[in-house]
Design a protein around this motif. Structure first.
Motif, short mmCIF file in Angstrom:
data_model
loop_
_atom_site.label_atom_id
_atom_site.label_comp_id
_atom_site.label_asym_id
_atom_site.label_seq_id
_atom_site.Cartn_x
_atom_site.Cartn_y
_atom_site.Cartn_z
N ALA A 1 0.84 -1.20 0.00
CA ALA A 1 0.00 0.00 0.00
C ALA A 1 0.87 1.25 0.00
CB ALA A 1 -0.92 0.00 1.22
N CYS A 2 1.94 1.25 0.80
CA CYS A 2 2.86 2.38 0.80
C CYS A 2 3.49 2.56 -0.57
CB CYS A 2 3.94 2.18 1.86
SG CYS A 2 3.35 2.31 3.56
N GLY A 3 3.88 1.46 -1.19
CA GLY A 3 4.48 1.52 -2.51
C GLY A 3 3.53 2.07 -3.55
N ALA A 4 2.26 1.65 -3.48
CA ALA A 4 1.26 2.11 -4.46
C ALA A 4 1.03 3.61 -4.34
CB ALA A 4 -0.04 1.35 -4.26
N ALA A 5 1.16 4.13 -3.12
CA ALA A 5 0.93 5.56 -2.90
C ALA A 5 2.21 6.39 -2.96
CB ALA A 5 0.26 5.76 -1.53
N ALA B 1 -6.13 -6.48 5.27
CA ALA B 1 -5.99 -5.79 6.56
C ALA B 1 -4.73 -4.94 6.59
CB ALA B 1 -5.99 -6.80 7.70
N GLY B 2 -3.62 -5.51 6.17
CA GLY B 2 -2.37 -4.77 6.17
C GLY B 2 -2.42 -3.53 5.28
N ALA B 3 -3.01 -3.69 4.09
CA ALA B 3 -3.10 -2.56 3.16
C ALA B 3 -4.01 -1.46 3.71
CB ALA B 3 -3.60 -3.05 1.81
N LEU B 4 -5.13 -1.85 4.31
CA LEU B 4 -6.06 -0.86 4.85
C LEU B 4 -5.49 -0.16 6.08
CD1 LEU B 4 -9.47 -2.72 4.47
CD2 LEU B 4 -8.72 -0.68 3.24
N LEU B 5 -4.74 -0.90 6.90
CA LEU B 5 -4.09 -0.26 8.05
C LEU B 5 -3.12 0.82 7.59
CD1 LEU B 5 -3.40 -3.33 10.37
CD2 LEU B 5 -5.03 -1.47 10.80
N ALA B 6 -2.33 0.50 6.57
CA ALA B 6 -1.39 1.49 6.04
C ALA B 6 -2.13 2.68 5.44
CB ALA B 6 -0.49 0.84 4.99
N ASP B 7 -3.16 2.39 4.66
CA ASP B 7 -3.90 3.44 3.98
C ASP B 7 -4.47 4.45 4.97
OD1 ASP B 7 -5.31 4.75 1.80
OD2 ASP B 7 -7.12 3.80 2.60
N ALA C 1 -3.80 4.73 8.48
CA ALA C 1 -2.85 5.26 9.46
C ALA C 1 -1.94 6.31 8.85
CB ALA C 1 -2.02 4.13 10.05
N LEU C 2 -1.61 6.16 7.57
CA LEU C 2 -0.69 7.07 6.91
C LEU C 2 -1.40 8.07 6.00
CD1 LEU C 2 2.08 4.48 6.00
CD2 LEU C 2 2.04 6.07 7.93
N GLY C 3 -2.73 7.98 5.91
CA GLY C 3 -3.47 8.90 5.06
C GLY C 3 -3.10 8.80 3.59
N LEU C 4 -2.99 7.56 3.08
CA LEU C 4 -2.52 7.37 1.72
C LEU C 4 -3.58 7.72 0.67
CD1 LEU C 4 -0.66 3.94 2.16
CD2 LEU C 4 0.25 6.27 2.39
N GLY C 5 -4.86 7.67 1.04
CA GLY C 5 -5.92 8.03 0.11
C GLY C 5 -6.18 7.01 -0.98
N LEU C 6 -5.91 5.73 -0.70
CA LEU C 6 -6.13 4.68 -1.70
C LEU C 6 -7.62 4.35 -1.80
CD1 LEU C 6 -3.22 2.26 -0.78
CD2 LEU C 6 -3.27 3.90 -2.66
N SER C 7 -8.09 4.06 -2.99
CA SER C 7 -9.47 3.62 -3.19
C SER C 7 -9.58 2.14 -2.91
CB SER C 7 -9.92 3.90 -4.62
OG SER C 7 -9.20 3.06 -5.53
N ARG C 8 -10.81 1.66 -2.75
CA ARG C 8 -11.00 0.22 -2.56
C ARG C 8 -10.57 -0.56 -3.80
NH1 ARG C 8 -13.40 -1.61 2.36
NH2 ARG C 8 -12.96 0.11 3.76
N LEU D 1 -7.94 -3.64 -3.86
CA LEU D 1 -8.17 -4.90 -4.58
C LEU D 1 -6.98 -5.24 -5.47
CD1 LEU D 1 -9.87 -7.29 -5.57
CD2 LEU D 1 -11.01 -5.71 -7.16
N GLU D 2 -6.48 -4.24 -6.21
CA GLU D 2 -5.34 -4.47 -7.10
C GLU D 2 -4.11 -4.90 -6.30
OE1 GLU D 2 -4.98 -4.47 -10.30
OE2 GLU D 2 -6.64 -3.33 -11.19
N ILE D 3 -3.89 -4.25 -5.17
CA ILE D 3 -2.74 -4.59 -4.31
C ILE D 3 -2.85 -6.04 -3.83
CG2 ILE D 3 -1.74 -4.16 -2.03
CD1 ILE D 3 -2.43 -1.16 -2.53
N GLY D 4 -4.03 -6.39 -3.31
CA GLY D 4 -4.23 -7.74 -2.81
C GLY D 4 -4.11 -8.79 -3.89
#
Length: 325
Positions: free
Chosen positions: A69-73, A104-110, A112-119, A123-126
């Protein structure tokens, strides 16, 4: 701020929907994250069904989802990340425990860090980590979901499920090695088998929507993966036969197994579930029954401000029909 996520289990394939159809199941993984300054970047506390997991923190699926998730953002990883997780999803039994941890890991990062990722990005990350979207999509969105790779990206669409049917999942006390189960699949199949598979996948979508017994019976008789995996599950044939004899439309592997999923008319579901458990009991296996009679929500995120006063909680629930963020 404390961030907590709750992600459902899922059953994938449902027979002929190989690698593209899954449904959320009423078992749950819950996790929270704490960010801090530490020498070790990641640490994970596991409870419940996760207690049996023996993986280094830097290789854990929570960590992989968080990092991805961090990488995607394009975000920098925090110095220290502690994840506390508990789950009642059986691990390695075909109920999406891996997908739940990644999401869970991706959503926690999104959050907690305010990444602004869409659902859709979650899905793409997972899917990139898992290799296929069938468990990830229902974990993210809830309900039954069809996910298809297209030239412009991954498309996920909700599937209707008739009110008169019920899913029953008999879970034995042993896992199945997912990598070995995938390795058992042939590289090629005859064109005639592919034609049958296409028809039965269509039958699954329409059968779920209408509750049509003939369509569901065909759909649950898979030709793409079940014939090559069933031999790995002790008692599989007996459990499937017992489910059908008790009135189920059919039964099949949940994911790659070891769990067996049956779809039955609601009025026969109690007898079908009991028959599946009894069939395994006859060969000395004490299985657990999970019943799913209504739509299960997807992943949710709760944030709690770190104040000395009573915190007002804000919950962000997933929606499969519209994703605009």
């Amino acid at each position: 701020m404390t961030v907590r996520v709750r992600v459902p289990a899922s059953s994938s394939n449902l027979g002929s929907g190989f690698d593209c159809i899954g449904i959320a199941i009423d078992r749950w993984l819950s996790a929270s994250v704490t960010l801090h300054n530490a020498v070790s970047a990641f640490s994970i506390s596991r409870r419940g069904k996760l207690s049996a997991v023996r993986v280094r923190a830097d290789q854990d699926l929570f960590t992989r989802g968080f990092r991805a998730a961090c990488g995607a953002a394009g975000a920098v990883l925090p110095a220290g990340v502690t994840i506390d997780a508990t789950s009642d999803i059986p691990v390695g039994c075909g109920l999406g425990s891996s997908a739940a941890a990644i999401v869970a890991g991706a959503l926690l990062a999104d959050t907690a860090l305010g990444l602004g990722l869409s659902r859709a990005q979650i899905l793409e990350i997972g899917t990139t980590i898992e290799g296929h979207p069938d468990n990830v999509a229902p974990a993210v969105y809830g309900g039954a979901v069809l996910s298809v790779h297209t030239p412009t990206g991954l498309v996920a669409s909700p599937l209707a499920v008739a009110a008169g049917i019920e899913l029953l999942i008999a879970v034995p006390p042993f896992p199945n090695d997912t990598k070995a189960a995938r390795a058992a699949l042939p590289q090629t199949l005859p064109h005639s088998d592919a034609v049958v598979a296409a028809g039965r996948a269509a039958a699954l979508v329409q059968g779920l929507a209408t509750g049509d017994g003939a369509l569901l019976t065909a759909a649950l008789d898979d030709v793409l993966h079940v014939p090559f995996r069933r031999g790995r599950i002790p008692g599989y044939d007996a459990v499937v036969h017992a489910a059908r004899a008790a009135g189920a439309f059919g039964a099949t592997l949940s994911g790659a197994g070891s769990a067996v999923l049956a779809i039955a008319p609601r009025e026969r579901s109690t007898g079908v579930g009991a028959a599946m458990i009894a069939a395994w009991r006859e060969i000395g296996i004490a299985a657990e029954l999970i019943k799913c009679s209504s739509a299960v929500a997807g992943a949710s995120v709760t944030t709690v401000p770190d104040t000395t006063h009573h915190a007002r909680r804000t919950t962000h629930d997933s929606s499969v029909t519209k994703e605009t963020s």
